[in-house]
Write a protein that holds these residues in place. Structure first.
Motif, PDB file in Angstrom:
ATOM      1  N   TYR A   1       0.844  -1.201   0.000  1.00  0.00           N
ATOM      2  CA  TYR A   1       0.000   0.000   0.000  1.00  0.00           C
ATOM      3  C   TYR A   1       0.876   1.245   0.000  1.00  0.00           C
ATOM      4  CZ  TYR A   1      -3.345  -3.434   1.752  1.00  0.00           C
ATOM      5  OH  TYR A   1      -4.124  -4.535   1.902  1.00  0.00           O
ATOM      6  N   ILE A   2       0.550   2.173  -0.890  1.00  0.00           N
ATOM      7  CA  ILE A   2       1.223   3.484  -0.894  1.00  0.00           C
ATOM      8  C   ILE A   2       0.127   4.548  -0.997  1.00  0.00           C
ATOM      9  CG2 ILE A   2       2.965   4.952  -1.977  1.00  0.00           C
ATOM     10  CD1 ILE A   2       4.098   2.495  -3.375  1.00  0.00           C
ATOM     11  N   PRO A   3       0.035   5.450  -0.013  1.00  0.00           N
ATOM     12  CA  PRO A   3      -1.016   6.474  -0.115  1.00  0.00           C
ATOM     13  C   PRO A   3      -0.711   7.462  -1.237  1.00  0.00           C
ATOM     14  CG  PRO A   3       0.043   6.503   2.059  1.00  0.00           C
ATOM     15  CD  PRO A   3       0.871   5.635   1.168  1.00  0.00           C
ATOM     16  N   LYS A   4      -1.688   8.283  -1.572  1.00  0.00           N
ATOM     17  CA  LYS A   4      -1.436   9.354  -2.542  1.00  0.00           C
ATOM     18  C   LYS A   4      -0.268  10.201  -2.047  1.00  0.00           C
ATOM     19  CE  LYS A   4      -5.826  10.169  -4.752  1.00  0.00           C
ATOM     20  NZ  LYS A   4      -6.992  11.055  -4.837  1.00  0.00           N
ATOM     21  N   PHE A   5       0.473  10.765  -2.999  1.00  0.00           N
ATOM     22  CA  PHE A   5       1.698  11.476  -2.628  1.00  0.00           C
ATOM     23  C   PHE A   5       1.456  12.592  -1.607  1.00  0.00           C
ATOM     24  CE2 PHE A   5       5.179  14.580  -3.528  1.00  0.00           C
ATOM     25  CZ  PHE A   5       6.185  13.811  -2.972  1.00  0.00           C
ATOM     26  N   GLN A   6       0.314  13.317  -1.750  1.00  0.00           N
ATOM     27  CA  GLN A   6       0.075  14.429  -0.819  1.00  0.00           C
ATOM     28  C   GLN A   6      -0.126  13.960   0.621  1.00  0.00           C
ATOM     29  OE1 GLN A   6      -1.956  13.664  -3.424  1.00  0.00           O
ATOM     30  NE2 GLN A   6      -4.083  14.258  -3.049  1.00  0.00           N
ATOM     31  N   TYR A   7      -0.381  12.665   0.821  1.00  0.00           N
ATOM     32  CA  TYR A   7      -0.514  12.137   2.184  1.00  0.00           C
ATOM     33  C   TYR A   7       0.767  11.423   2.639  1.00  0.00           C
ATOM     34  CZ  TYR A   7      -5.377  12.870   0.829  1.00  0.00           C
ATOM     35  OH  TYR A   7      -6.547  13.424   0.369  1.00  0.00           O
ATOM     36  N   CYS A   8       1.764  11.351   1.741  1.00  0.00           N
ATOM     37  CA  CYS A   8       3.059  10.730   2.094  1.00  0.00           C
ATOM     38  C   CYS A   8       3.995  11.751   2.719  1.00  0.00           C
ATOM     39  CB  CYS A   8       3.734  10.178   0.836  1.00  0.00           C
ATOM     40  SG  CYS A   8       3.130   8.569   0.348  1.00  0.00           S
ATOM     41  N   THR A   9       4.126  12.914   2.061  1.00  0.00           N
ATOM     42  CA  THR A   9       5.003  13.957   2.587  1.00  0.00           C
ATOM     43  C   THR A   9       4.307  14.578   3.807  1.00  0.00           C
ATOM     44  OG1 THR A   9       3.967  15.468   1.057  1.00  0.00           O
ATOM     45  CG2 THR A   9       6.012  14.494   0.339  1.00  0.00           C
ATOM     46  N   ASP A  10       5.035  15.411   4.549  1.00  0.00           N
ATOM     47  CA  ASP A  10       4.432  15.979   5.756  1.00  0.00           C
ATOM     48  C   ASP A  10       3.191  16.799   5.387  1.00  0.00           C
ATOM     49  OD1 ASP A  10       6.275  14.752   7.279  1.00  0.00           O
ATOM     50  OD2 ASP A  10       7.455  16.538   7.738  1.00  0.00           O
ATOM     51  N   ASN A  11       2.086  16.501   6.039  1.00  0.00           N
ATOM     52  CA  ASN A  11       0.815  17.160   5.711  1.00  0.00           C
ATOM     53  C   ASN A  11      -0.115  17.069   6.911  1.00  0.00           C
ATOM     54  OD1 ASN A  11      -1.463  14.880   5.226  1.00  0.00           O
ATOM     55  ND2 ASN A  11       0.551  14.048   4.750  1.00  0.00           N
ATOM     56  N   ALA A  12      -1.099  17.978   6.959  1.00  0.00           N
ATOM     57  CA  ALA A  12      -1.999  17.979   8.119  1.00  0.00           C
ATOM     58  C   ALA A  12      -3.150  16.983   7.974  1.00  0.00           C
ATOM     59  CB  ALA A  12      -2.557  19.389   8.331  1.00  0.00           C
ATOM     60  N   ALA A  13      -3.436  16.527   6.752  1.00  0.00           N
ATOM     61  CA  ALA A  13      -4.542  15.564   6.582  1.00  0.00           C
ATOM     62  C   ALA A  13      -4.274  14.297   7.397  1.00  0.00           C
ATOM     63  CB  ALA A  13      -4.733  15.234   5.109  1.00  0.00           C
ATOM     64  N   MET A  14      -2.993  13.881   7.433  1.00  0.00           N
ATOM     65  CA  MET A  14      -2.671  12.667   8.211  1.00  0.00           C
ATOM     66  C   MET A  14      -2.845  12.924   9.721  1.00  0.00           C
ATOM     67  SD  MET A  14       1.473  12.315   7.894  1.00  0.00           S
ATOM     68  CE  MET A  14       2.580  13.331   8.884  1.00  0.00           C
ATOM     69  N   ILE A  15      -2.652  14.155  10.139  1.00  0.00           N
ATOM     70  CA  ILE A  15      -2.882  14.497  11.549  1.00  0.00           C
ATOM     71  C   ILE A  15      -4.398  14.480  11.806  1.00  0.00           C
ATOM     72  CG2 ILE A  15      -2.507  16.286  13.344  1.00  0.00           C
ATOM     73  CD1 ILE A  15       0.113  14.961  12.131  1.00  0.00           C
ATOM     74  N   GLY A  16      -5.143  14.931  10.797  1.00  0.00           N
ATOM     75  CA  GLY A  16      -6.601  14.978  10.904  1.00  0.00           C
ATOM     76  C   GLY A  16      -7.233  13.594  11.007  1.00  0.00           C
ATOM     77  N   ILE A  17      -6.704  12.623  10.276  1.00  0.00           N
ATOM     78  CA  ILE A  17      -7.308  11.281  10.341  1.00  0.00           C
ATOM     79  C   ILE A  17      -7.080  10.678  11.732  1.00  0.00           C
ATOM     80  CG2 ILE A  17      -5.343   9.994   9.293  1.00  0.00           C
ATOM     81  CD1 ILE A  17      -9.007   9.162   8.671  1.00  0.00           C
ATOM     82  N   VAL A  18      -5.906  10.944  12.304  1.00  0.00           N
ATOM     83  CA  VAL A  18      -5.661  10.465  13.668  1.00  0.00           C
ATOM     84  C   VAL A  18      -6.586  11.204  14.634  1.00  0.00           C
ATOM     85  CG1 VAL A  18      -3.951  10.046  15.471  1.00  0.00           C
ATOM     86  CG2 VAL A  18      -3.244  10.024  13.076  1.00  0.00           C
ATOM     87  N   GLY A  19      -6.778  12.501  14.380  1.00  0.00           N
ATOM     88  CA  GLY A  19      -7.693  13.297  15.199  1.00  0.00           C
ATOM     89  C   GLY A  19      -9.083  12.679  15.182  1.00  0.00           C
ATOM     90  N   TYR A  20      -9.538  12.290  14.010  1.00  0.00           N
ATOM     91  CA  TYR A  20     -10.875  11.687  13.896  1.00  0.00           C
ATOM     92  C   TYR A  20     -10.937  10.363  14.667  1.00  0.00           C
ATOM     93  CZ  TYR A  20     -14.846   9.205  11.996  1.00  0.00           C
ATOM     94  OH  TYR A  20     -16.003   8.476  11.884  1.00  0.00           O
ATOM     95  N   LEU A  21      -9.896   9.530  14.479  1.00  0.00           N
ATOM     96  CA  LEU A  21      -9.897   8.214  15.158  1.00  0.00           C
ATOM     97  C   LEU A  21      -9.876   8.397  16.680  1.00  0.00           C
ATOM     98  CD1 LEU A  21      -7.369   6.411  12.768  1.00  0.00           C
ATOM     99  CD2 LEU A  21      -9.814   5.895  12.986  1.00  0.00           C
TER     100      LEU A  21
END
Ligand code: KG4
Ligand code: ZN
Length: 342
Positions: A300-320
């Motif tokens: 599995y490889i996420p879309k590139f914008q979710y691989c480099t440092d980004n806040a969306a990945m912080i947001g998904i953890v926030g949701y969980l």
């Protein structure tokens, strides 16, 4: 029954990218990243300059994230932010901003470990992305990290191995610098490597026990190699740039794949999910695809914008975490060293 809509504003400021995202449950409504160009002329991230740039960027970036998501701050359910690991001055900007806004809006605050977020980015619901099932092996490879993690569940992870010195992205960037390529050199090494012979030059692989990594020796051996060859032929690097890049990349990929194979062997887990900026490398992508066919792995490889440092990945953890009511006290401080699971 309609599913409740949870809106999370997420903030990431651990290194040199100021980022803000808005998520509605697992979907990303906006993901704004202000990349700090100032570091380019220094050939690496300058911590003090990073903190100052975060300070300037944070308000406009958050405004843009809310505007692009078409969400008013009154609609937000919680604020998630990167607590660590990272550069202290940089983390403090995001943490202070998140704390103040959560206090001002009277909504919960959620702290996020940046390394866990790189792995949980796989659970963002976006076109073309499938989430791995538990358990899986997560490998985070970037300019700041090189880590293999056993992921038993969202918040049950164990680091199996990590780098003892340079991160893999640094190995790419420092090698690139030695052959005159500008920072960050990783993408340029990749581009040149696609035109070269990966077996043209032989670089030694480090002998590191278990699942840990080491990349500093590779840098030294490239330095001596370039010095030796340019003494004989001053144009050596220019004449052989594609072969040098292909050979350097081949060595780095061999190191990564050897460790992944060992991790699969030791754990019996054949699901491998990678992330971090180096996941953009065409060679690692090809190797993983090949492992699906020849070794039967699922990768599995996420879309590139979710691989480099980004806040969306912080947001998904926030949701969980929101689902589990894992909220954070206002007294929380940033944590420059913050191991997964600690
Ligand atoms: O995740 P990232 O954007 O930032 C952090 O380091 O946190 O990763 C950047 C790193 C840099 O070292 C860059 O050279 C490397 O990822 N990189 C690549 C490629 N694209 C980015 N390395 C090799 N091949 C690439 N295509
Ligand atoms: Zn990162």
């Amino acid at each position: 029954m309609a599913i409740k809509k949870i809106y999370i504003l997420a903030i990431e400021s651990s290194c040199d990218d100021t980022s803000a995202a808005v998520l509605c449950n697992t979907k990303v409504l906006s993901n704004v990243v202000a990349t700090q160009e100032i570091h380019k002329k220094y050939g690496g991230v300058v911590p003090e300059l990073a903190s100052r740039a975060h300070q300037q960027n944070i308000v406009p970036v958050v405004h843009q994230a809310l505007a692009e998501a078409n969400i008013d701050k009154k609609q937000l359910s919680a604020i998630a932010f990167t607590r660590g690991p990272g550069l202290m001055g940089s983390l403090l900007v995001g943490a202070s901003f998140a704390k103040s806004l959560s206090l001002g809006l009277s909504i919960p605050l959620i702290e996020v470990n940046h390394m866990e977020a790189h792995i949980l980015a796989h659970f963002i619901d976006d076109e073309g992305m499938t989430a791995p099932t538990f358990p899986f092996l997560g490998m985070t490879i970037s300019g700041g990290h090189t880590q293999i993690v056993r992921v038993n569940n969202y918040f049950d992870m164990k680091v199996l191995g990590e780098t003892l010195d340079d991160a893999v992205g640094e190995a790419f960037d420092k090698s690139a610098k030695l052959i005159g390529l500008p920072y960050p050199g990783g993408p340029l090494v990749d581009k040149n490597a696609q035109l070269g012979n990966p077996r043209a030059f032989d670089f030694p692989k480090p002998k590191v026990e278990g699942l840990n990594f080491s990349f500093s020796g590779l840098k030294t051996s490239i330095l001596y190699f370039v010095q030796r060859e340019t003494k004989k032929n001053p144009d050596f690097v220019a004449e052989n740039i594609t072969d040098i890049c292909a050979s350097v990349q081949f060595t780095i990929l061999e190191i990564l794949m050897d460790k992944l194979k060992l991790a699969v062997k030791q754990t019996g887990i054949e699901q491998v999910a990678i992330g971090g900026g180096v996941a953009a490398n065409s060679g690692i992508r090809a190797r993983l695809k090949d492992a699906e066919e020849t070794l039967g792995w699922k990768t599995y490889i996420p879309k590139f914008q979710y691989c480099t440092d980004n806040a969306a990945m912080i947001g998904i953890v926030g949701y969980l975490k929101f689902q589990e009511k894992q909220f954070t006290d206002q007294r929380v401080g940033a944590k420059a060293r913050y191991a997964i699971g600690s």
